[in-house]
Scaffold this motif. Structure first.
Motif: not given
Lengths: 292, 260, 282
Positions: B53, B84, B86, B88-95, B135, B137, B151
Motif C-alpha cells: 500500500r 492494483y 485487492f 476481494a474482487a470489488g467489482l461494482y455490482p451496478w456495472r 453482471y 454477481w 480491470r
C-alpha cells in the motif's frame, strides 16, 4: 465533546439564520407600525422592533424560549403546572395518548410478526397489506376514526388519537420483529433441532432473545412515530387539549408564539421519549450480554 | 532485469493507536527490478500488505525513502503507474464486467473506441471472452477475481500490485489462476508485486521471494528463485522447488519464534 | 342477520382458500403471491359490507363499501378536481422541490466532514419530529392556495431525504475508495462513478418514505385553510356536513394515490438498483 462540537456549531448557524429570518420577515410590520406612529426608525431600532413583536410572522428564538418557559417552568413554579394554559398539561395529554398508542402498536406489531414468522398464510395475506397500510396518508382517515369511535360509544379523544398513533407505529415494530425473529442462523436453529427442542423452546430460548436488538431499534422509530400520530390526530379533529390542539388553537387565535412553543414542546417530548427508549435498550441489552 | 522500478530505502511506518505506537514497517530496504515477479510472504501483521500500500501511495511512510519509477509514490499514483488488485474482487455490482473494466479507462479519459478495444483484449487475456455483458454477481468468485485482474490490466500500467488476490478462493481454482497469472506475466513482461499467505504460491510464481516477520514489520530474508522461467504445475514436486519452499519456511519460523 | 352470517361465512371460506393456496405446490408462483392478499382484501371488504348491512349501521357513521363505490363513480368530477389540487399541485410539486433541494444540500455538505457530522444527528432528530405541525405557520405565510401546501411538503420531505442521501454517500467500502485512489480519480469522478450509485438504495429509501409524507403534508395543510377544493378540504367539510360517503370516497382516492405513488417510486428503484442483493431476482 469531540462529537458534540460540529452539532453545536451547526445549531449555532441555524439559530443565526433563524434570527436573520425573523429580522427580515418582521421588518414590514415594524415599519408599518413606525409609519403609523410617525416615527423614523434607525437600523438598530428596527432590529430590536423585529425581535419583540407580539404577533410576529416569525418569532425570534429567544421569544419562543421565553414563551416556552412561561407556559412550563414558570407555571410549575407557581404551582399551576397542570393548569389548562400550561404546556405541561397539554404535553401530558399528548403523552398519554402517545403511550397508549405506542403500547397498542407495539403489541400489534409483535403479534403480527410472530404470526408472520410462524404462519405462511398470515405472511402471504398480511405482509402486502401491512406495506400498503403505510403508503396510505393516515390523516385522511383521522376524522373518520373519531366519528367511528364516537359512534361505538367511546368518550373522549384519547382512544381515537391512540388508534392513529398505533397505526403509525406498529409497522416499524412489525418489520423489525420479523427480521429479528428470523435472525438466528440456520446452524443455531439446527442445533436446537438436534436437542429435539419444542417450538415453544426455540421461540423463547432462541428466536425471541435474538430479536431483542432489532426490537429496540424499531421501538425508537416507533415511539417517535407514535408521537407524530398523536399530533396528527389532534390537528384536524378539533381537539381542545394536547400539543396538537395548542397548534390548532394558536392558529385560530393568531398567536404564532403559542404555535412555536407547542412545536418545540413536541420536539422536546420526542427527544425525551427516544432517549428513554435508548436508555432502556442499553440497560436490557447489557443485561442480556448483547451490548455492542 | 536491471533497471530498478521500485526502490525502498530504510522505510519506516508507525501507526499511532490507543495502545501506543505500532511499528508496521521498520527499516525495510528492497529494490525491485523491471519485469520481476516479487512475492511478499509472512504472518499477519508483518507489514506485507502495508508495504504494498505504501508503494501504491495508499499509505504514507513515516520514515525512509521510497521511489516508484524514480518518482514519489504519490506522483506515481497520479501518473497512473500501476494497477492494483485487492483481496476481494470489488467489482461494482451496478456495472457489467465490461463496464467494470471500462471504469479506469473512463476515469483516465480513453476514447470510446479505444475503451472497447482494450476491454476486448483484456477479457481475452484473462480468459473471460463472452462474459463482458454479465453482471459480477452472476459469476463465480474465481471469474470475478479474473475480471478484477483484467480491470487492473486494462490501462496497461507497467506495474501490477496484487494483495492476496486469490486468498479467498479454493485451492483448485487458485492453482488454475496461478498458472494463468504466470502465462500472463510471461506475455506482458510486467513488474508484479504479489502479497500472499501461501508458501507454494509464492515459490511457484516468483522470481524473488521476500520473507517478512512481524513486530516490528521487517524483511527477514530475500530469496532469488533458482526455478526456470517456464514452470508447469508439476514443478512443485521437483527437488529445487521443495528446497526453496523449505528455505521460505525456515525464514518464517525464524521471524516468528519469539512471539508465541 | 343473514347478511352478517353470509359475510362471516365468506370470510372463513376466503381464509380457507388462502390456507389451501399457501400450502399448495404453487405457493411460490407470482399469481398466487398476488392472489392471496387480494383474496384477503376482498374478504375484509365483504365482512365490512355484511356487518354494515346486517347490523343496519347508519350510513352517517359507516357507509357500506358498495355505497362508497357508488358515490365514487358519481362524483368523479369532484374527486378529480381535488386530486389535481392536492396531489398534483400540492404534494407532487412539493415532493419534487423538497427531494431535489435535499439531494443538492446533501452533496453540497458532503465535502465538509465537519458539516456532515453536525447535520446528520440534527437531521436524524428532526426527521423523527411531528413536522406536520408547522402547517398552520406555512399556510399563514404562503396563503391558502397550493403554494403553502407545497411548502409544507418541502419541509416534511427535506430531512428524511437529506439524512438518507448523506448516509448513502457514506456507504462505500474502504477498498472501493482505495481503488478509485489508485486510478487517481478526482472527487467528482469518485462521486459520479462510485458514491452516487452506491448511495442509491439509501436515496430510494428516503424517496419512498417521502411519498407518504408528501400526501400527509398536503392533506393536513388543507385543514388549516384552502380554496374550496382539495382532498383535505373535502374531508374536513364532509365530516361536518355528514357527507360521510364522499369522505370515504376521498379516503379511497388518498389510499390509491398513496399506494400508486409509493409503487411508482419502488418501481423506479427496482430499475436503478437492480444490482442490489435485495432487488436481485432469484
Amino acid at each position: 465533546m469531540h462529537r458534540a462540537l460540529p452539532v453545536l456549531a451547526v445549531l449555532a448557524v441555524l439559530t443565526a439564520i433563524w434570527y436573520l429570518g425573523a429580522w427580515r420577515m418582521n421588518t414590514p410590520w415594524a415599519l408599518a407600525q413606525a409609519e403609523r406612529a410617525g416615527v423614523e426608525l434607525s437600523a438598530g431600532e428596527l432590529f430590536t422592533e423585529t425581535m419583540r413583536q407580539e404577533r410576529p410572522r416569525l418569532p425570534a428564538p429567544h421569544q419562543v424560549a421565553a414563551e416556552l418557559w412561561k407556559t412550563t417552568g414558570e407555571m410549575a413554579l407557581r404551582g399551576r403546572a397542570f393548569s389548562k394554559r400550561s404546556l405541561i398539561y397539554h404535553g401530558a395529554i399528548t403523552l398519554g395518548a402517545t403511550l397508549t398508542g405506542f403500547a397498542l402498536g407495539v403489541a400489534l406489531g409483535i403479534l403480527g410478526a410472530v404470526a408472520i414468522t410462524y404462519s405462511r398464510v398470515a405472511e402471504m395475506s398480511l405482509m402486502p397489506w401491512a406495506i400498503v397500510s403505510q403508503t396510505i396518508p393516515i390523516v385522511a382517515l383521522a376524522p373518520m376514526i373519531i366519528v367511528l369511535s364516537n359512534a361505538v360509544g367511546i368518550e373522549g379523544r384519547t382512544v381515537p388519537k391512540a388508534i392513529i398513533s398505533a397505526y403509525l407505529c406498529y409497522f416499524p415494530v412489525l418489520v423489525g420483529m420479523v427480521k429479528g425473529l428470523n435472525s438466528p442462523s440456520a446452524s443455531q436453529l439446527d442445533l436446537l433441532k438436534t436437542y429435539n427442542a419444542s417450538g415453544r423452546d426455540s421461540f423463547f430460548k432462541l428466536r425471541l432473545p435474538a430479536s431483542m436488538p432489532y426490537l429496540f431499534t424499531s421501538l425508537k422509530v416507533a415511539i417517535a412515530a407514535a408521537l407524530v400520530g398523536t399530533i396528527v390526530g389532534e390537528l384536524p379533529t378539533g381537539a381542545i387539549s394536547g400539543l396538537g390542539a395548542r397548534i390548532l388553537i394558536g392558529d385560530q387565535f393568531g398567536t404564532p408564539l403559542a404555535i412555536w412553543a407547542a412545536l418545540f414542546a413536541a420536539a422536546i417530548l420526542a427527544g425525551v421519549l427516544v432517549t428513554v427508549i435508548g436508555g432502556v435498550q442499553a440497560l436490557v441489552l447489557k443485561r442480556m450480554g448483547m451490548a455492542r | 532485469m536491471n533497471d530498478t522500478v521500485i526502490r525502498a530505502d530504510n522505510l519506516d511506518l508507525t501507526f499511532q493507536t490507543k495502545d501506543g505506537p505500532v511499528h508496521a514497517l521498520k527499516g525495510v530496504s528492497l529494490d525491485i527490478g523491471k519485469g520481476e515477479f516479487v512475492s511478499f510472504i509472512g504472518p499477519s501483521g508483518c507489514g506485507k500488505t502495508t508495504f504494498l500500500r505504501c508503494i501504491a501511495a495508499l499509505e504514507t511512510p513515516t520514515g525512509g525513502n521510497l521511489s516508484v519509477n524514480e518518482m514519489t509514490p504519490e506522483e506515481a499514483r497520479k501518473s497512473r503507474a500501476y494497477g492494483y488488485v485487492f483481496q476481494a474482487a470489488g467489482l461494482y455490482p451496478w456495472r457489467t464486467i465490461a463496464g467494470n473494466i471500462k471504469l479506469p479507462l473512463e476515469i483516465m479519459g480513453f476514447d470510446k473506441a479505444e475503451q472497447e478495444e482494450r476491454v476486448k483484449n483484456v477479457l481475452q487475456l484473462v480468459d473471460l471472452e463472452g462474459f463482458g455483458g454479465k453482471y459480477p454477481w452472476q459469476l463465480s468468485g474465481g471469474m470475478q477475481q479474473r475480471a478484477s485482474i483484467a480491470r487492473a490490466l486494462a490501462f496497461d500500467a507497467e506495474i501490477l500490485l496484487m494483495d492476496e488476490p486469490f486468498g479467498a478462493l479454493d485451492e483448485i481454482v487458485r492453482d488454475h489462476l496461478n498458472e494463468q497469472l504466470l502465462a500472463l506475466w510471461a506475455r506482458t513482461g510486467k513488474t508484479i508485486g504479489f502479497v500472499t499467505h501461501s508458501i507454494p504460491e509464492a515459490v511457484y510464481l516468483s522470481t524473488k521471494i521476500v520473507v517478512m516477520s512481524p513486530r516490528p514489520g521487517r524483511i527477514s530474508d530475500v530469496i532469488d528463485s533458482p526455478l526456470p522461467a517456464e514452470r508447469p504445475l508439476e514443478i512443485r514436486d521437483s527437488a529445487e522447488f521443495i528446497e526453496v519452499a523449505h528455505r521460505v519456511r525456515e525464514g518464517l519460523r525464524a521471524g516468528h519464534s519469539y512471539d508465541d | 342477520m343473514t347478511a352478517v352470517v353470509a359475510a362471516v361465512a365468506f370470510w372463513l371460506a376466503a381464509w380457507g382458500l388462502n390456507v389451501a393456496l399457501a400450502r399448495s405446490r404453487w405457493r411460490k408462483a407470482r399469481a398466487v403471491r398476488i392472489a392471496v392478499p387480494v383474496i384477503f382484501g376482498l374478504a375484509v371488504l365483504a365482512l365490512w359490507q355484511g356487518l354494515v348491512r346486517g347490523l343496519e349501521v347508519s350510513p352517517v357513521i359507516l357507509p357500506a363499501p358498495t355505497d362508497i363505490a357508488r358515490t365514487f363513480v358519481t362524483s368523479t368530477d369532484v374527486l378529480w378536481q381535488d386530486f389535481v389540487q392536492t396531489v398534483l399541485k400540492g404534494a407532487l410539486s412539493g415532493y419534487l422541490i423538497g427531494c431535489g433541494v435535499a439531494f443538492v444540500t446533501a452533496i453540497a455538505i458532503d465535502r465538509s466532514a465537519f458539516l456532515t457530522a453536525g447535520l446528520l444527528p440534527i437531521g436524524n432528530f428532526v426527521a423523527a419530529l411531528p413536522i406536520v405541525g408547522i402547517a398552520p405557520i406555512l399556510v399563514s405565510w404562503f396563503g391558502f392556495d397550493w403554494q403553502s401546501k407545497a411548502a409544507v411538503v418541502v419541509v416534511m420531505v427535506f430531512f428524511p431525504v437529506l439524512v438518507n442521501v448523506v448516509q448513502g454517500l457514506k456507504e462505500t467500502e474502504a477498498m472501493q475508495r482505495d481503488l478509485m485512489r489508485t486510478y487517481a480519480a478526482s472527487y467528482w469522478q469518485t462521486m459520479v462513478k462510485l458514491r452516487l450509485p452506491a448511495a442509491m438504495p439509501f436515496v430510494f429509501n428516503g424517496l419512498k418514505i417521502a411519498t407518504t409524507l408528501a400526501l400527509i403534508g398536503a392533506i393536513v395543510a388543507e385543514y388549516f385553510g384552502s380554496p374550496i377544493r382539495g382532498m383535505g378540504f373535502r374531508i374536513s367539510t364532509g365530516v361536518g356536513r355528514l357527507a360521510i360517503d364522499l369522505v370515504w370516497a376521498e379516503i379511497a382516492v388518498a389510499a390509491l394515490v398513496g399506494t400508486a405513488f409509493y409503487g411508482i417510486v419502488a418501481m423506479i428503484e427496482k430499475l436503478v438498483t437492480f444490482w442490489h442483493p435485495s432487488q436481485r431476482v432469484g
